[in-house]
Enzyme design. Structure first.
Site, PDB file in Angstrom:
ATOM      1  N   ARG A  47      47.664 100.751  46.139  1.00 33.06           N
ATOM      2  CA  ARG A  47      48.792 101.505  46.700  1.00 33.06           C
ATOM      3  C   ARG A  47      48.368 102.959  46.881  1.00 33.06           C
ATOM      4  O   ARG A  47      48.699 103.618  47.856  1.00 33.06           O
ATOM      5  CB  ARG A  47      50.040 101.394  45.807  1.00 33.06           C
ATOM      6  CG  ARG A  47      51.139 102.354  46.237  1.00 33.06           C
ATOM      7  CD  ARG A  47      52.533 102.040  45.707  1.00 33.06           C
ATOM      8  NE  ARG A  47      52.582 101.459  44.402  1.00 33.06           N
ATOM      9  CZ  ARG A  47      52.387 102.089  43.240  1.00 33.06           C
ATOM     10  NH1 ARG A  47      52.096 103.397  43.221  1.00 33.06           N
ATOM     11  NH2 ARG A  47      52.449 101.446  42.094  1.00 33.06           N
ATOM     12  N   TYR A  99      63.355 107.001  69.800  1.00 33.56           N
ATOM     13  CA  TYR A  99      63.383 105.554  69.567  1.00 33.56           C
ATOM     14  C   TYR A  99      64.659 105.198  68.783  1.00 33.56           C
ATOM     15  O   TYR A  99      65.016 105.900  67.825  1.00 33.56           O
ATOM     16  CB  TYR A  99      62.123 105.141  68.798  1.00 33.56           C
ATOM     17  CG  TYR A  99      62.200 103.738  68.262  1.00 33.56           C
ATOM     18  CD1 TYR A  99      62.492 102.667  69.108  1.00 33.56           C
ATOM     19  CD2 TYR A  99      62.011 103.472  66.910  1.00 33.56           C
ATOM     20  CE1 TYR A  99      62.589 101.372  68.611  1.00 33.56           C
ATOM     21  CE2 TYR A  99      62.095 102.178  66.414  1.00 33.56           C
ATOM     22  CZ  TYR A  99      62.394 101.133  67.280  1.00 33.56           C
ATOM     23  OH  TYR A  99      62.501  99.861  66.780  1.00 33.56           O
ATOM     24  N   ASP A 173      56.360 112.975  67.153  1.00 31.42           N
ATOM     25  CA  ASP A 173      56.040 111.551  67.227  1.00 31.42           C
ATOM     26  C   ASP A 173      55.206 111.366  68.499  1.00 31.42           C
ATOM     27  O   ASP A 173      55.716 111.472  69.614  1.00 31.42           O
ATOM     28  CB  ASP A 173      57.341 110.733  67.272  1.00 31.42           C
ATOM     29  CG  ASP A 173      57.088 109.231  67.338  1.00 31.42           C
ATOM     30  OD1 ASP A 173      56.012 108.820  67.824  1.00 31.42           O
ATOM     31  OD2 ASP A 173      57.987 108.468  66.942  1.00 31.42           O
ATOM     32  N   LYS A 198      51.778 100.335  68.404  1.00 28.44           N
ATOM     33  CA  LYS A 198      51.746 100.478  69.855  1.00 28.44           C
ATOM     34  C   LYS A 198      50.305 100.675  70.342  1.00 28.44           C
ATOM     35  O   LYS A 198      49.477  99.823  70.144  1.00 28.44           O
ATOM     36  CB  LYS A 198      52.675 101.631  70.254  1.00 28.44           C
ATOM     37  CG  LYS A 198      54.073 101.535  69.596  1.00 28.44           C
ATOM     38  CD  LYS A 198      54.753 100.245  69.940  1.00 28.44           C
ATOM     39  CE  LYS A 198      56.144 100.017  69.382  1.00 28.44           C
ATOM     40  NZ  LYS A 198      56.471 100.346  68.047  1.00 28.44           N
TER      41      LYS A 198
END
Ligand code: P1T
Length: 379
Positions: A47, A99, A173, A198
């Site tokens: 992690r 978005y 972004d 993407k």
């Protein structure tokens, strides 16, 4: 080194154990320690850190012109972690075309934790200046935006935001542009966020997110949150994104070349009311787009003259363009944002025209793509 070289080599060395040229997928949750509190090469628990993820993180930092990269389980996990830099009571100013999932996270989740959000037209730097308050700690931009492909002058907004007495963080972004087309940190942004699902992944086979920064202190806070919150990217997914990034420049050039030809086709079609593309002469911010982006990218939005019903019929009639959410893969996708990716903004200030069709233009042969759109528009 130039972008294309970094995309293939940054963060990646042949494996010191056996010379493997491709970064191994380190499927391990934990690491042998040489003594209590003596981890080898800094790895203790996956992690916190994993070598495959680290290779990707270092590659991302290099591509964005940053110093530190962090990889997350999704774009929204990356966004959520960035917002956790803030304390309760902070105000966030966000763009009014983002978005749908970003809006939902801000409006439906993070408001419950006493963060305050307002949405403004960031394409107009004056509106940003007017919307900053004494509590503003973070400004969130998408450029180009999803789905209207609006373009914000990152440098102009950075100057305004950083002149404010609180010096809020400016986050961009950069999902639609990718670092091949646009590097927000070089234009004054403090933090870059990606949905790696993407273009960075590029093959619609992985969900992931990224955060990239230059500043060491900010990076330390984010690495702390990445570990403390735990929404990390797994090693297999990190490998897939590393592999995808190697061809990013080639793909982005072809996406844009195909998109330009499709824009020309759409603008001359009688069923199309309006075409939106950042590098098209009719785009209101075309000058800024050409200044801060290398090409116009692979996303096109257009308004169908026949309204919602005709738009729905059209997207249900394509054969090559797959009706699906998401974007940025080698294959072409089509959707109606108001009913799909942006359903969560319905009835809000960010409402999307139901006749808007969004195309993620792939890298197939453009003649086949145009033929498919033509038959669907003429059904
Ligand atoms: O889906 P995820 O990896 O969590 O990324 C969210 C996200 C963040 N930012 C932008 C600009 C995005 O477009 C997305 C995801 N967008 C879609 C799924 C879509 O079809 O628009």
């Amino acid at each position: 080194m130039k972008f294309e070289t970094l995309a293939i080599h940054a963060g990646q060395e042949p494996d010191p154990n056996n010379g493997a040229v491709m970064t191994p997928v380190y499927f391990t949750s934990t690491y042998k320690q040489d003594g209590v509190g003596k981890p080898r090469q800094g790895y203790e628990y996956s992690r916190t850190s994993n070598p495959t993820r680290k290779a990707l993180q270092d590659c991302l930092a290099a591509l964005e012109g940053g110093e530190y990269g962090l990889a997350f389980a999704s774009g929204l996990a990356a966004t959520d972690t960035v917002l956790r830099l803030l304390d309760a009571g902070a105000h966030v100013l966000a763009g009014n075309d983002v978005y749908g999932g970003t809006f939902r996270l801000f409006d439906k989740v993070l408001r419950r934790f006493s963060l305050d959000f307002t949405f403004a037209d960031t394409t107009d730097p004056e509106s940003v200046a007017d919307a900053l308050t004494p509590s503003t700690r973070l400004v969130w931009l998408e450029t180009p935006t999803n789905p209207l492909l609006r373009v914000t002058d990152i440098r102009a907004v950075a100057e305004i935001v950083h002149a404010h007495p609180n010096r809020p963080l400016l986050v961009v972004d950069n999902t639609f542009a990718t670092p091949y087309l646009q590097r927000p940190l070089e234009l004054g942004a403090d933090i870059v966020v990606h949905s790696m699902t993407k273009y960075l992944g590029g093959h619609s086979d992985v969900v992931g997110g990224a955060v990239i920064v230059k500043d060491k202190e900010l990076a330390e806070k984010l690495f702390f949150l990445q570990n403390a919150v735990g929404a990390v990217l797994g090693p297999m997914d990190a490998f897939l994104v590393l592999r995808g990034i190697k061809t990013l420049s080639l793909r982005m050039d072809r996406h844009a070349e195909n998109a330009m030809a499709i824009v020309k086709f759409l603008e001359s079609h009688k069923a199309v009311e309006k075409v939106i593309y950042p590098f098209h002469e009719s785009h209101p911010q075309v000058k800024i787009a050409k200044r801060q982006m290398k090409n116009g990218g692979g996303m096109i939005s257009f308004l169908h003259k026949g309204g919602r019903e005709a738009a729905v019929k059209m997207v249900e009639s394509t054969h090559l363009f797959t009706l699906a959410e998401s974007l940025g893969g080698v294959e072409s996708l089509i959707e109606v944002p108001a009913a799909m990716t942006h359903l969560s903004v319905a009835g809000s200030q960010l409402d999307v025209n139901p006749a808007l069709v969004r195309l993620s233009v792939g890298i197939e042969h453009v003649d086949d793509l145009i033929a498919d759109l033509k038959q669907a528009l003429e059904m």
